[in-house]
Design an enzyme around this catalytic site. Sequence first.
Site, short mmCIF file in Angstrom:
data_model
loop_
_atom_site.label_atom_id
_atom_site.label_comp_id
_atom_site.label_asym_id
_atom_site.label_seq_id
_atom_site.Cartn_x
_atom_site.Cartn_y
_atom_site.Cartn_z
N HIS A 58 -4.28 1.49 8.40
CA HIS A 58 -4.76 1.12 7.05
C HIS A 58 -6.24 0.74 7.10
O HIS A 58 -6.62 -0.24 7.73
CB HIS A 58 -3.96 -0.05 6.46
CG HIS A 58 -4.44 -0.41 5.09
ND1 HIS A 58 -3.96 0.19 3.94
CD2 HIS A 58 -5.42 -1.25 4.67
CE1 HIS A 58 -4.60 -0.28 2.90
NE2 HIS A 58 -5.50 -1.15 3.31
N CYS A 102 0.85 -1.20 0.00
CA CYS A 102 0.00 0.00 0.00
C CYS A 102 0.88 1.25 0.00
O CYS A 102 1.69 1.46 0.92
CB CYS A 102 -0.92 0.00 1.22
SG CYS A 102 -1.80 1.55 1.44
N HIS A 114 -9.64 14.11 0.27
CA HIS A 114 -9.07 15.17 -0.55
C HIS A 114 -9.55 16.52 -0.01
O HIS A 114 -10.73 16.68 0.30
CB HIS A 114 -9.57 15.07 -2.00
CG HIS A 114 -9.12 13.85 -2.75
ND1 HIS A 114 -8.11 13.86 -3.66
CD2 HIS A 114 -9.58 12.58 -2.71
CE1 HIS A 114 -7.96 12.67 -4.18
NE2 HIS A 114 -8.84 11.87 -3.63
N GLY A 134 -14.22 6.47 -8.44
CA GLY A 134 -12.95 7.02 -8.92
C GLY A 134 -11.79 6.80 -7.96
O GLY A 134 -10.77 7.49 -8.05
N CYS A 191 0.44 3.51 3.10
CA CYS A 191 1.09 2.93 4.28
C CYS A 191 2.59 3.21 4.21
O CYS A 191 3.22 3.50 5.24
CB CYS A 191 0.85 1.43 4.36
SG CYS A 191 -0.76 0.97 5.06
N ASP A 194 -0.96 16.42 -2.68
CA ASP A 194 -1.20 15.43 -3.74
C ASP A 194 -0.14 15.60 -4.83
O ASP A 194 0.19 16.71 -5.23
CB ASP A 194 -2.61 15.63 -4.32
CG ASP A 194 -3.06 14.44 -5.14
OD1 ASP A 194 -4.00 13.75 -4.71
OD2 ASP A 194 -2.46 14.18 -6.21
N HIS A 222 -8.58 8.12 2.33
CA HIS A 222 -8.01 9.48 2.32
C HIS A 222 -9.10 10.48 1.97
O HIS A 222 -10.01 10.19 1.21
CB HIS A 222 -6.84 9.60 1.34
CG HIS A 222 -7.15 9.12 -0.04
ND1 HIS A 222 -7.16 7.78 -0.39
CD2 HIS A 222 -7.48 9.79 -1.18
CE1 HIS A 222 -7.47 7.66 -1.66
NE2 HIS A 222 -7.69 8.86 -2.17
P1 AMP Z 1 -8.18 8.61 -5.25
O1 AMP Z 1 -8.48 8.62 -6.72
O2 AMP Z 1 -9.27 9.24 -4.44
O3 AMP Z 1 -7.80 7.23 -4.77
O4 AMP Z 1 -6.95 9.57 -5.06
C1 AMP Z 1 -5.62 9.13 -4.96
C2 AMP Z 1 -4.78 10.37 -5.03
O5 AMP Z 1 -3.49 10.05 -4.55
C3 AMP Z 1 -4.60 10.96 -6.44
O6 AMP Z 1 -5.08 12.30 -6.44
C4 AMP Z 1 -3.11 10.86 -6.68
O7 AMP Z 1 -2.60 11.95 -7.40
C5 AMP Z 1 -2.57 10.81 -5.27
N1 AMP Z 1 -1.28 10.13 -5.11
C6 AMP Z 1 -0.92 8.93 -5.58
N2 AMP Z 1 0.34 8.63 -5.23
C7 AMP Z 1 0.78 9.68 -4.49
C8 AMP Z 1 2.02 9.98 -3.83
N3 AMP Z 1 3.05 9.13 -3.86
N4 AMP Z 1 2.12 11.16 -3.19
C9 AMP Z 1 1.08 12.04 -3.17
N5 AMP Z 1 -0.10 11.80 -3.77
C10 AMP Z 1 -0.25 10.64 -4.42
ZN ZN Z 2 -2.43 1.47 3.58
#
Ligand code: AMP
Ligand code: ZN
Length: 124
Positions: free
Chosen positions: A47, A5, A112, A103, A8, A31, A110
Amino acid sequence: MLDNCIFCKIVAGQIPSKLIHDDDDLIAFHDINPAAPVHVLIVPKQHIATLSDCTENHVALLGKMMLLAPKLAQQLGCGYEVDETGKAGGGFKTLFNTGPDGGQEVYHLHLHVIGGPKPWRGQR
Ligand code: AMP
Ligand code: ZN
């Protein structure tokens, strides 16, 4: 911690992030692919895959996540404000994506926080 993950791994410090908050239960970081001038993710250290996996046991944690959102928005310059004339300005979006049709790309819970001028005109 779940081995494969990505969030994580960020919580564990194994993958770098632009961290803006760290407490006993939560971290928040920018992000990597921002959809607006301000785009941060509030992530529990524990997690949990999705919002649909949350139970009564997670009420306090979810409350903490929600209450952190306006604080970070304020800190990052997109807080909601009403001036002395009653005119409202600023503001931000809060969003949980859940499951494929919601999405969700990263299956570690998490929230946003998306702000800046009219962030709802962005992609999310
Ligand atoms: P979701 O579509 O709600 O699962 O959003 C996942 C978010 O995580 C997306 O906006 C990605 O740009 C962001 N994301 C993925 N990997 C990373 C990372 N290593 N650091 C920061 N953001 C990330
Ligand atoms: Zn996790």
